[in-house]
Design a protein around this motif. Structure first.
Motif, PDB file in Angstrom:
ATOM      1  N   THR A  19       0.840  -1.200   0.000  1.00  0.00           N
ATOM      2  CA  THR A  19       0.000   0.000   0.000  1.00  0.00           C
ATOM      3  C   THR A  19       0.874   1.249   0.000  1.00  0.00           C
ATOM      4  OG1 THR A  19      -1.749  -1.178   1.171  1.00  0.00           O
ATOM      5  CG2 THR A  19      -1.827   1.222   1.234  1.00  0.00           C
ATOM      6  N   ALA A  20       1.904   1.262   0.834  1.00  0.00           N
ATOM      7  CA  ALA A  20       2.813   2.413   0.894  1.00  0.00           C
ATOM      8  C   ALA A  20       3.475   2.649  -0.461  1.00  0.00           C
ATOM      9  CB  ALA A  20       3.868   2.197   1.971  1.00  0.00           C
ATOM     10  N   ARG A  21       3.879   1.587  -1.119  1.00  0.00           N
ATOM     11  CA  ARG A  21       4.508   1.722  -2.445  1.00  0.00           C
ATOM     12  C   ARG A  21       3.526   2.288  -3.462  1.00  0.00           C
ATOM     13  NH1 ARG A  21       6.452  -3.221  -6.220  1.00  0.00           N
ATOM     14  NH2 ARG A  21       7.098  -1.961  -7.979  1.00  0.00           N
ATOM     15  N   ALA A  22       2.295   1.792  -3.448  1.00  0.00           N
ATOM     16  CA  ALA A  22       1.286   2.284  -4.388  1.00  0.00           C
ATOM     17  C   ALA A  22       0.981   3.765  -4.149  1.00  0.00           C
ATOM     18  CB  ALA A  22       0.007   1.452  -4.265  1.00  0.00           C
ATOM     19  N   PHE A  26       1.572   6.873  -6.752  1.00  0.00           N
ATOM     20  CA  PHE A  26       0.490   7.796  -7.103  1.00  0.00           C
ATOM     21  C   PHE A  26       0.914   9.231  -6.840  1.00  0.00           C
ATOM     22  CE2 PHE A  26      -3.192  10.360  -6.050  1.00  0.00           C
ATOM     23  CZ  PHE A  26      -4.014  10.122  -7.140  1.00  0.00           C
ATOM     24  N   GLU A  27       1.499   9.487  -5.681  1.00  0.00           N
ATOM     25  CA  GLU A  27       1.908  10.840  -5.312  1.00  0.00           C
ATOM     26  C   GLU A  27       3.009  11.372  -6.231  1.00  0.00           C
ATOM     27  OE1 GLU A  27       0.442  12.847  -3.285  1.00  0.00           O
ATOM     28  OE2 GLU A  27      -0.919  11.415  -2.385  1.00  0.00           O
ATOM     29  N   ALA A  28       3.795  10.490  -6.828  1.00  0.00           N
ATOM     30  CA  ALA A  28       4.877  10.913  -7.720  1.00  0.00           C
ATOM     31  C   ALA A  28       4.360  11.398  -9.075  1.00  0.00           C
ATOM     32  CB  ALA A  28       5.859   9.763  -7.923  1.00  0.00           C
ATOM     33  N   GLN A  29       3.128  11.105  -9.386  1.00  0.00           N
ATOM     34  CA  GLN A  29       2.555  11.563 -10.657  1.00  0.00           C
ATOM     35  C   GLN A  29       2.478  13.088 -10.653  1.00  0.00           C
ATOM     36  OE1 GLN A  29       1.838   9.315 -13.177  1.00  0.00           O
ATOM     37  NE2 GLN A  29       2.811   7.939 -11.704  1.00  0.00           N
ATOM     38  N   THR A  30       2.666  13.689 -11.805  1.00  0.00           N
ATOM     39  CA  THR A  30       2.704  15.151 -11.890  1.00  0.00           C
ATOM     40  C   THR A  30       1.337  15.787 -12.130  1.00  0.00           C
ATOM     41  OG1 THR A  30       3.209  15.040 -14.249  1.00  0.00           O
ATOM     42  CG2 THR A  30       5.084  15.145 -12.707  1.00  0.00           C
ATOM     43  N   TYR A  31       0.345  15.002 -12.453  1.00  0.00           N
ATOM     44  CA  TYR A  31      -0.987  15.545 -12.673  1.00  0.00           C
ATOM     45  C   TYR A  31      -1.497  16.139 -11.366  1.00  0.00           C
ATOM     46  CZ  TYR A  31      -5.659  15.895 -14.650  1.00  0.00           C
ATOM     47  OH  TYR A  31      -6.856  16.370 -15.124  1.00  0.00           O
ATOM     48  N   LYS A  32      -2.031  17.334 -11.404  1.00  0.00           N
ATOM     49  CA  LYS A  32      -2.385  18.062 -10.177  1.00  0.00           C
ATOM     50  C   LYS A  32      -3.767  17.713  -9.622  1.00  0.00           C
ATOM     51  CE  LYS A  32       1.348  20.529 -10.089  1.00  0.00           C
ATOM     52  NZ  LYS A  32       2.461  19.942  -9.433  1.00  0.00           N
ATOM     53  N   THR A  53      -1.876  12.522   2.447  1.00  0.00           N
ATOM     54  CA  THR A  53      -1.624  13.849   1.896  1.00  0.00           C
ATOM     55  C   THR A  53      -2.937  14.441   1.415  1.00  0.00           C
ATOM     56  OG1 THR A  53      -1.316  13.123  -0.369  1.00  0.00           O
ATOM     57  CG2 THR A  53       0.625  13.031   1.064  1.00  0.00           C
ATOM     58  N   SER A  54      -2.851  15.592   0.832  1.00  0.00           N
ATOM     59  CA  SER A  54      -4.064  16.208   0.297  1.00  0.00           C
ATOM     60  C   SER A  54      -4.612  15.415  -0.879  1.00  0.00           C
ATOM     61  CB  SER A  54      -3.778  17.643  -0.131  1.00  0.00           C
ATOM     62  OG  SER A  54      -2.799  17.653  -1.143  1.00  0.00           O
ATOM     63  N   HIS A  55      -3.787  14.529  -1.457  1.00  0.00           N
ATOM     64  CA  HIS A  55      -4.233  13.739  -2.603  1.00  0.00           C
ATOM     65  C   HIS A  55      -4.744  12.360  -2.196  1.00  0.00           C
ATOM     66  CE1 HIS A  55      -2.578  16.632  -5.416  1.00  0.00           C
ATOM     67  NE2 HIS A  55      -1.442  16.605  -4.734  1.00  0.00           N
ATOM     68  N   SER A  56      -4.369  11.873  -1.026  1.00  0.00           N
ATOM     69  CA  SER A  56      -4.709  10.517  -0.617  1.00  0.00           C
ATOM     70  C   SER A  56      -5.655  10.531   0.574  1.00  0.00           C
ATOM     71  CB  SER A  56      -3.439   9.743  -0.236  1.00  0.00           C
ATOM     72  OG  SER A  56      -2.545   9.712  -1.313  1.00  0.00           O
ATOM     73  N   ILE A  57      -6.715   9.771   0.451  1.00  0.00           N
ATOM     74  CA  ILE A  57      -7.733   9.726   1.486  1.00  0.00           C
ATOM     75  C   ILE A  57      -7.911   8.274   1.907  1.00  0.00           C
ATOM     76  CG2 ILE A  57     -10.149  10.201   2.027  1.00  0.00           C
ATOM     77  CD1 ILE A  57      -9.842  12.222  -0.489  1.00  0.00           C
ATOM     78  N   LEU A  58      -7.733   8.001   3.181  1.00  0.00           N
ATOM     79  CA  LEU A  58      -7.859   6.649   3.707  1.00  0.00           C
ATOM     80  C   LEU A  58      -9.256   6.445   4.272  1.00  0.00           C
ATOM     81  CD1 LEU A  58      -6.687   3.908   4.684  1.00  0.00           C
ATOM     82  CD2 LEU A  58      -6.053   5.090   6.796  1.00  0.00           C
ATOM     83  N   HIS A  59      -9.886   5.369   3.838  1.00  0.00           N
ATOM     84  CA  HIS A  59     -11.160   4.952   4.405  1.00  0.00           C
ATOM     85  C   HIS A  59     -10.994   3.513   4.875  1.00  0.00           C
ATOM     86  CE1 HIS A  59     -13.480   8.435   3.158  1.00  0.00           C
ATOM     87  NE2 HIS A  59     -12.831   8.388   2.017  1.00  0.00           N
TER      88      HIS A  59
END
Length: 91
Positions: A19-22, A26-32, A53-59
């Protein structure tokens, strides 16, 4: 015209390293305009190896443990559609 929002779904259970690797990939992608919905059905306490982060949401959905991948995908897609895709003004 603004870029469309992209919502990605990560189904995970009991694999914190994967999960951490995925999440890092994802966070390394440049799309905003992106959101990653981490749909975690792990049993017991989480051992998160990444920061939300602001891009990742854990449920966390331990009650869905044992559900098929198809069922998890369908429920997560409906959730993402309702909370992210249909709300064009969300970051």
């Amino acid at each position: 015209m603004s870029e469309p929002l992209v919502a990605c779904i990560l189904l995970t259970a009991d694999r914190p390293e994967m999960t951490a690797r995925a999440v890092r990939c994802f966070e390394a992608q440049t799309y905003k305009r992106k959101k990653l919905l981490v749909w975690d059905t792990s049993a017991g306490p989480r051992n998160l190896l990444w920061d939300t982060t602001s891009h990742s949401i854990l449920h966390e959905f331990p009650e869905m443990r044992g559900a098929s991948v198809g069922e998890l995908r369908n429920v997560a897609n409906k959730y993402a559609l309702h909370h992210y895709v249909l709300s064009a003004d969300r970051p």
